[in-house]
Structures are given as structure tokens and as C-alpha cells.
Design an enzyme around this catalytic site. Structure first.
Site, PDB file in Angstrom:
ATOM      1  N   ASP A 201       0.854  -1.200   0.000  1.00  0.00           N
ATOM      2  CA  ASP A 201       0.000   0.000   0.000  1.00  0.00           C
ATOM      3  C   ASP A 201       0.883   1.242   0.000  1.00  0.00           C
ATOM      4  O   ASP A 201       1.564   1.543   0.984  1.00  0.00           O
ATOM      5  CB  ASP A 201      -0.905  -0.029   1.242  1.00  0.00           C
ATOM      6  CG  ASP A 201      -1.928   1.099   1.200  1.00  0.00           C
ATOM      7  OD1 ASP A 201      -1.529   2.281   1.079  1.00  0.00           O
ATOM      8  OD2 ASP A 201      -3.126   0.805   1.271  1.00  0.00           O
ATOM      9  N   ASP A 204       0.210   3.991   2.761  1.00  0.00           N
ATOM     10  CA  ASP A 204       0.668   3.559   4.093  1.00  0.00           C
ATOM     11  C   ASP A 204       2.185   3.580   4.192  1.00  0.00           C
ATOM     12  O   ASP A 204       2.743   3.942   5.221  1.00  0.00           O
ATOM     13  CB  ASP A 204       0.157   2.140   4.397  1.00  0.00           C
ATOM     14  CG  ASP A 204      -1.310   2.140   4.803  1.00  0.00           C
ATOM     15  OD1 ASP A 204      -1.829   3.207   5.194  1.00  0.00           O
ATOM     16  OD2 ASP A 204      -1.939   1.068   4.711  1.00  0.00           O
TER      17      ASP A 204
HETATM   18  C1  PRP Z   1      -4.248   3.827  -3.872  1.00  0.00           C
HETATM   19  C2  PRP Z   1      -3.354   4.486  -4.899  1.00  0.00           C
HETATM   20  C3  PRP Z   1      -4.329   4.877  -5.967  1.00  0.00           C
HETATM   21  C4  PRP Z   1      -5.336   3.759  -5.923  1.00  0.00           C
HETATM   22  C5  PRP Z   1      -5.076   2.844  -7.076  1.00  0.00           C
HETATM   23  O1  PRP Z   1      -4.901   4.750  -3.110  1.00  0.00           O
HETATM   24  O2  PRP Z   1      -2.609   5.539  -4.387  1.00  0.00           O
HETATM   25  O3  PRP Z   1      -4.948   6.139  -5.750  1.00  0.00           O
HETATM   26  O4  PRP Z   1      -5.142   3.074  -4.691  1.00  0.00           O
HETATM   27  O5  PRP Z   1      -6.044   1.869  -7.162  1.00  0.00           O
HETATM   28  P1  PRP Z   1      -7.036   1.738  -8.385  1.00  0.00           P
HETATM   29  O6  PRP Z   1      -6.210   1.886  -9.622  1.00  0.00           O
HETATM   30  O7  PRP Z   1      -7.606   0.368  -8.216  1.00  0.00           O
HETATM   31  O8  PRP Z   1      -8.086   2.809  -8.267  1.00  0.00           O
HETATM   32  P2  PRP Z   1      -5.826   4.331  -1.864  1.00  0.00           P
HETATM   33  O9  PRP Z   1      -7.214   4.047  -2.321  1.00  0.00           O
HETATM   34  O10 PRP Z   1      -5.145   3.231  -1.115  1.00  0.00           O
HETATM   35  O11 PRP Z   1      -5.911   5.656  -1.023  1.00  0.00           O
HETATM   36  P3  PRP Z   1      -4.770   6.367  -0.140  1.00  0.00           P
HETATM   37  O12 PRP Z   1      -3.673   6.808  -1.090  1.00  0.00           O
HETATM   38  O13 PRP Z   1      -5.489   7.499   0.456  1.00  0.00           O
HETATM   39  O14 PRP Z   1      -4.273   5.369   0.862  1.00  0.00           O
HETATM   40  N1  URA Z   2      -3.040   0.811  -4.117  1.00  0.00           N
HETATM   41  C1  URA Z   2      -1.831   0.573  -3.547  1.00  0.00           C
HETATM   42  O1  URA Z   2      -1.335   1.391  -2.762  1.00  0.00           O
HETATM   43  N2  URA Z   2      -1.199  -0.570  -3.852  1.00  0.00           N
HETATM   44  C2  URA Z   2      -1.704  -1.477  -4.694  1.00  0.00           C
HETATM   45  O2  URA Z   2      -1.054  -2.506  -4.944  1.00  0.00           O
HETATM   46  C3  URA Z   2      -2.961  -1.226  -5.279  1.00  0.00           C
HETATM   47  C4  URA Z   2      -3.603  -0.076  -4.977  1.00  0.00           C
END
Ligand code: PRP
Ligand code: URA
Length: 210
Positions: A201, A204
């Protein structure tokens, strides 16, 4: 209009992406690497910026040289993880304005949920560089591009560090006019929508929230 994504195969990029993937890389180093890779992506994504010829007096003679022709740019990180790319980009493009789009994925449906959008008021006149380290299902990127287009922007490039084939295909299909630059193209998504092998992630790991 639709083009193949640009996958950066530069050794420096590959090396840094490997460090980023490593689960033992801590928050401080992870954040620094995201910034450095963003800078290298920026270098490639701005290759077509127009320049104009100027005359410069060097200590030795007058030189005909080139400077940027004043194209207006906007950086738009998708929150949260895209924020990690902004400083690296600004180090090469200090005059760019910065907008923000807040989005998170619903953990069950994997659909993006938008919670914030603030873009420069003259976004329609700017070339937009949309930033997010991860392109997984492509839902967040596609919705962010739609929001930016709704506000009149016509020139949009999307810069990601790691992409899954599914996400690339989705952005390509829904927004064939958007050029995509990635540092690595991975194998697939797992059943939870995470990129395999990916880096986990991104939000995170950048902000130390897990
Ligand atoms: C992650 C990443 C993208 C998204 C990608 O964000 O930074 O924005 O997931 O996934 P997708 O292509 O399936 O839409 P996240 O939803 O984890 O949010 P965050 O950055 O606030 O933790
Ligand atoms: N968002 C992330 O941060 N990691 C992944 O692998 C997919 C979505």
C-alpha cells in the site's frame, strides 16, 4: 490518438523501484525514493515541452541557446499517495501550480470514492501532469481524469510508478488521449485489488500509517 504507455527502462529507475518494492525499506527511504523516481518520470514526461531560442552572454561570447517557451503546467496528485511525488516534480518544474484530488478505494468494491477536488482556476489553459504511484484497477485514475476534463483541461499526462495491466487497459480505453508514463509494469492484480508483485500500500508506506 491512443499510444502505448511509456515504460521507463532506465537502470537508475529500475534500481530505485527495486528498493521501493523491498518490504524492509522504511518510511523515510521509501518517501525519498518515491520523490526521486517522480523526478525521473518528470524528466521523461516533459521531453516534448516547447522551447524558444534566446541569446545569452556567456563570460566568453554570445551564445544562441534555448529556454522553455513558457507553457503553463499543473501538477495534480491523487491523495494520499500522489502527494509523495509532488516535491520531486516541483524540483524540476518550480513554476508549476498544484491541484489536489482526494480519492480512496472502497475496500470491498474497489470503486474509487472522491472526497476532495481543488484545481488551479485556470486549469483549462494548463498542461496537466496527474500523479499517483499506483495504477491498479485504474478506477481512481479514470475518475480523476474525468474530473480534470470536466473543468476544461485538454492536455493530460498520467505518471505512475507501478502499473498493473488491468489499470493500463482501463485508462487507455476510457481516456485514449491521455499519455501514460510508468516506471514498472507488473504482472497482475490479486483478489484484493493489490498489484502483484507491487510494493504493497503506497499511501501507508509513504506516510507510515501501517
Ligand atoms: C491507492 C493508490 C491509488 C489507488 C489505485 O490509493 O494511491 O490512488 O489506490 O487503485 P485503483 O487503480 O484500483 O483505483 P488508496 O485508495 O489506497 O488511497 P490512499 O492513497 O489514500 O491510501
Ligand atoms: N493501491 C496501492 O497502494 N497498492 C496497490 O497494490 C494497489 C492499490
Amino acid at each position: 490518438m491512443s499510444k502505448a504507455p511509456m515504460i521507463l527502462d532506465h537502470p537508475l529507475v529500475q534500481h530505485k523501484v527495486s528498493l521501493l518494492r523491498d518490504k524492509s525499506t522504511g518510511t523515510k527511504e521509501f518517501k525519498e525514493l518515491v520523490g526521486e523516481i517522480a523526478m525521473l518520470l518528470c524528466y521523461e514526461a516533459t521531453r516534448d515541452l516547447p522551447t524558444k531560442e534566446v541569446e545569452i552572454e556567456t563570460p566568453i561570447a554570445v551564445a544562441k541557446s534555448h529556454v522553455l517557451a513558457g507553457r503553463k503546467l499543473a501538477l495534480v496528485p491523487i491523495l494520499r499517495a500522489g502527494l509523495g511525488m509532488v516535491d520531486g516534480m516541483l524540483s524540476l518544474l518550480p513554476a508549476a501550480k498544484v491541484g489536489h484530488i482526494g480519492m480512496y478505494r472502497n475496500e470491498e468494491t474497489l470503486e474509487p470514492v472522491e472526497y476532495y477536488c481543488k484545481l488551479p482556476s485556470d486549469i483549462a489553459e494548463r498542461d496537466v501532469l496527474l500523479l499517483d504511484p499506483m495504477l491498479a484497477t485504474g478506477g481512481s485514475a479514470c475518475d480523476a481524469i474525468t474530473q480534470i476534463k470536466k473543468r476544461g483541461a485538454r492536455s493530460i499526462k498520467f505518471l505512475a510508478i507501478i502499473a498493473a495491466p488491468e489499470g493500463l487497459a482501463k485508462v487507455h480505453e476510457q481516456h485514449p488521449d491521455v499519455d501514460i508514463y510508468v516506471a514498472a509494469l507488473d504482472e497482475k492484480l490479486n483478489e484484493n485489488g493489490y498489484i502483484v508483485p507491487g510494493l504493497g500500500d503506497a499511501g501507508d508506506r509513504i506516510f507510515g500509517t501501517k
